[in-house]
Design an enzyme around this catalytic site. Structure first.
Site, PDB file in Angstrom:
ATOM      1  N   LYS A  26       0.881  -1.291  -0.057  1.00  0.00           N
ATOM      2  CA  LYS A  26      -0.023  -0.238  -0.031  1.00  0.00           C
ATOM      3  C   LYS A  26       0.876   1.229   0.072  1.00  0.00           C
ATOM      4  CE  LYS A  26      -2.666   0.921   3.881  1.00  0.00           C
ATOM      5  NZ  LYS A  26      -2.312   2.288   4.192  1.00  0.00           N
ATOM      6  N   SER A  27       1.973   1.123   0.822  1.00  0.00           N
ATOM      7  CA  SER A  27       2.741   2.473   1.051  1.00  0.00           C
ATOM      8  C   SER A  27       3.556   2.484  -0.522  1.00  0.00           C
ATOM      9  CB  SER A  27       3.976   2.149   2.048  1.00  0.00           C
ATOM     10  OG  SER A  27       3.292   2.128   3.125  1.00  0.00           O
ATOM     11  N   GLY A  99      -5.397   7.611   4.917  1.00  0.00           N
ATOM     12  CA  GLY A  99      -4.569   8.486   5.626  1.00  0.00           C
ATOM     13  C   GLY A  99      -3.190   8.811   5.058  1.00  0.00           C
ATOM     14  N   ARG A 127      -9.183  11.580  12.107  1.00  0.00           N
ATOM     15  CA  ARG A 127      -7.552  11.513  12.556  1.00  0.00           C
ATOM     16  C   ARG A 127      -6.796  12.916  12.251  1.00  0.00           C
ATOM     17  NH1 ARG A 127      -5.538   6.794   8.659  1.00  0.00           N
ATOM     18  NH2 ARG A 127      -3.823   6.949  10.105  1.00  0.00           N
ATOM     19  N   SER A 172       6.990   9.412  12.111  1.00  0.00           N
ATOM     20  CA  SER A 172       5.962   9.091  11.046  1.00  0.00           C
ATOM     21  C   SER A 172       6.412   9.175   9.911  1.00  0.00           C
ATOM     22  CB  SER A 172       4.623  10.021  11.358  1.00  0.00           C
ATOM     23  OG  SER A 172       3.992  10.079  10.433  1.00  0.00           O
ATOM     24  N   GLN A 174       4.403   9.070   7.119  1.00  0.00           N
ATOM     25  CA  GLN A 174       3.487  10.095   6.505  1.00  0.00           C
ATOM     26  C   GLN A 174       4.036  11.522   6.551  1.00  0.00           C
ATOM     27  OE1 GLN A 174      -0.402   8.992   7.645  1.00  0.00           O
ATOM     28  NE2 GLN A 174      -0.379   7.091   6.945  1.00  0.00           N
ATOM     29  N   ASP A 325       1.606  -1.269  11.850  1.00  0.00           N
ATOM     30  CA  ASP A 325       0.470  -1.635  11.358  1.00  0.00           C
ATOM     31  C   ASP A 325       0.051  -3.129  11.669  1.00  0.00           C
ATOM     32  OD1 ASP A 325      -0.080   0.748  10.173  1.00  0.00           O
ATOM     33  OD2 ASP A 325       0.647   0.063   8.185  1.00  0.00           O
ATOM     34  N   LYS A 352      -4.767   5.657  14.234  1.00  0.00           N
ATOM     35  CA  LYS A 352      -4.772   4.924  13.002  1.00  0.00           C
ATOM     36  C   LYS A 352      -6.079   4.959  12.606  1.00  0.00           C
ATOM     37  CE  LYS A 352      -0.473   4.245  12.992  1.00  0.00           C
ATOM     38  NZ  LYS A 352       0.267   4.999  11.965  1.00  0.00           N
ATOM     39  N   ARG A 356      -6.802   2.086  17.387  1.00  0.00           N
ATOM     40  CA  ARG A 356      -6.382   0.600  17.325  1.00  0.00           C
ATOM     41  C   ARG A 356      -6.051  -0.306  18.646  1.00  0.00           C
ATOM     42  NH1 ARG A 356      -3.359   0.220  11.615  1.00  0.00           N
ATOM     43  NH2 ARG A 356      -5.241   0.175  10.539  1.00  0.00           N
TER      44      ARG A 356
END
Ligand code: S3P
Length: 442
Positions: A26-27, A99, A127, A172, A174, A325, A352, A356
């Protein structure tokens, strides 16, 4: 976009056997779309994740002027508009549940002289985005409207982007990636200093497309990343390896269901994503790496996984970035271990797709497994078995849904989830793949 909730039930069956390949990472898929859109020319992507998160990111990029077409199964072609070349979108960009797509696109838009509104589903709307907006505002973007640093929000990109030195307050990828993507438009060097290294796919892909990116060690576990701005990114093909975070579900299922022997193909072995396998091996798991090789700029391997006894261990907080994750399904594995597993330093799990930390503890408890949350630590009291029989609330969270299904495959009574729809955000074909290995999911 998401139809009505579809409950799903997992129950014990015979052993899981055979071979399977989980969908593309996915990343990397999301980065391939966004970075491909910032090149000048056509980028071919093979092995693309065709899950909702990637599809929603692709739609947003189309609205920003990039050409994106599906040319075959998991084969995509991206017509890039160049760094700073996004066009003003006509409507709000809807990232659905993603996200990563939203935060990385915020970074890419922050370096363009356009204004765009970002939105998503109820999970994404809850988020935190402020942490990403802080560095982007220092680069020169302005947040025009946002309720409490959350979506929907409107971002006005910088007219004269400034290079910055940024130290993310939380580990992070992201946050790091959004800053680097905005820094692409700035003259001079944008520097991100991370005290704990996070997944490095953005840095690697920028270098793959010809940007000047320097990565140096920082402190005992960190990195200093220096990007020279205003490059012309040159398209080069991208082959997406299988997602280790998705592989974690059939992998743990095979460890827990008696008699199982499964091979998972072409799984990415990037060391910054390797915490889960390291942890399971420490717990006593039989995981063999076969055919270790290099594909599309990443180490990959076929993983042979066989069922066997696990023991509880302590998982240090320093390992969290490399398996962030994977905690929901690790917690399921811990339930079937002998003894207690303590997972430390899980604060980030609270922000998340759902909280979570709470959702993982709840999924265990409703199925008869003792679990405690102490501060930011999750403690699972493993008894080598789980009663099952529970109905798990998934809170629009794909990984809670899949972790609960893995639990149901190994527990004494079936486990139900309230909604399996969100599994398609990261793992389209999960049910079919698991059934192909012999799982009973209905
Ligand atoms: C991701 C980074 C992680 C992870 C997410 C994907 C990425 O989030 O949880 O699923 O692709 O950069 P954070 O960077 O917020 O930890």
């Amino acid at each position: 976009m998401y139809p009505h909730p579809t409950p799903l039930t997992a129950r014990r069956n015979g052993p899981l056997t055979g071979r399977a390949r989980v969908p593309g990472d996915k990343s990397i898929s999301i980065r391939a779309l966004i970075l491909g859109a910032l090149t000048v020319g056509k980028t071919r992507v093979s092995g693309m994740l065709e899950g909702e998160d990637a599809l929603n990111t692709a739609k947003a990029l189309q609205a920003l002027g990039a050409g994106i077409e599906r040319t075959g199964e998991r084969e995509w072609l991206i017509h890039g508009v160049g760094v700073g070349g996004f066009a003003q979108p006509a409507a709000a960009l809807d990232f659905g549940n993603s996200g990563t797509g939203c935060r990385l696109a915020l970074g890419a838009v922050a370096g363009c002289p356009i204004t765009a509104t970002f939105d998503g589903d109820a999970s994404l709307r809850s988020r935190p985005m402020r942490r990403v907006l802080d560095p982007l505002e220092r680069i020169g973007a302005r947040t025009l409207a946002s309720a409490d640093g959350r979506l929907p929000l409107t971002l006005k990109g910088a007219l004269d982007p400034m290079p910055i030195v940024f130290e993310p307050p939380v580990p992070s990828a992201q946050l790091k990636s959004a800053t680097l993507l905005a820094g692409l438009s700035a003259p001079g060097e944008t520097v991100v200093i991370e005290t704990e290294a996070t997944r490095d796919h953005t840095e690697k892909m920028l270098a793959h497309f010809g940007a000047d990116v320097r990565v140096e060690p920082f402190g005992s576990a960190g990195r200093r990343i220096t990007l020279t701005g205003q490059p012309e990114l040159t398209p080069r093909p991208i082959a997406v390896p299988a997602d280790p975070s998705s592989a974690a579900f059939p992998l743990v299922a095979a460890l827990l269901v008696p008699g199982s022997d499964v091979i998972l193909h072409g799984v990415m072995m990037n060391p910054l994503r390797g915490g889960m396998i390291a942890t399971l091996v420490e717990m006593g798991a039989a995981i063999e790496r076969l055919e270790e090789r290099h594909e599309g700029g990443e180490d990959v391997a076929d993983l042979r996984v066989r069922c066997g006894a696990l023991r509880g261990i302590e998982v240090p907080g320093a390992r969290a970035p490399s398996m962030i994750d994977e905690y929901p399904v690790l917690a399921v594995a811990a339930a079937f271990a002998e003894g207690t597993t303590v997972m430390r330093g899980l604060k980030e799990l609270r922000v998340k797709e759902s909280d979570r930390l709470a959702a993982t503890a709840a999924l265990l408890r409703v199925n008869g497994v003792a679990a405690d949350i102490e501060g930011d630590d999750l403690i699972v009291h493993g008894k080598t078995r789980a009663a099952g029989g529970g109905v798990v609330a998934t809170h629009m969270d794909h990984r809670i849904a899949m972790a609960a299904m893995v639990l149901g495959l190994a527990s004494e009574r079936p486990v139900q989830i309230d909604d399996g729809t969100f599994i398609a955000t990261s793992f389209p074909g999960f049910v079919e793949l698991m059934r192909g290995l012999g799982a009973d999911l209905s």
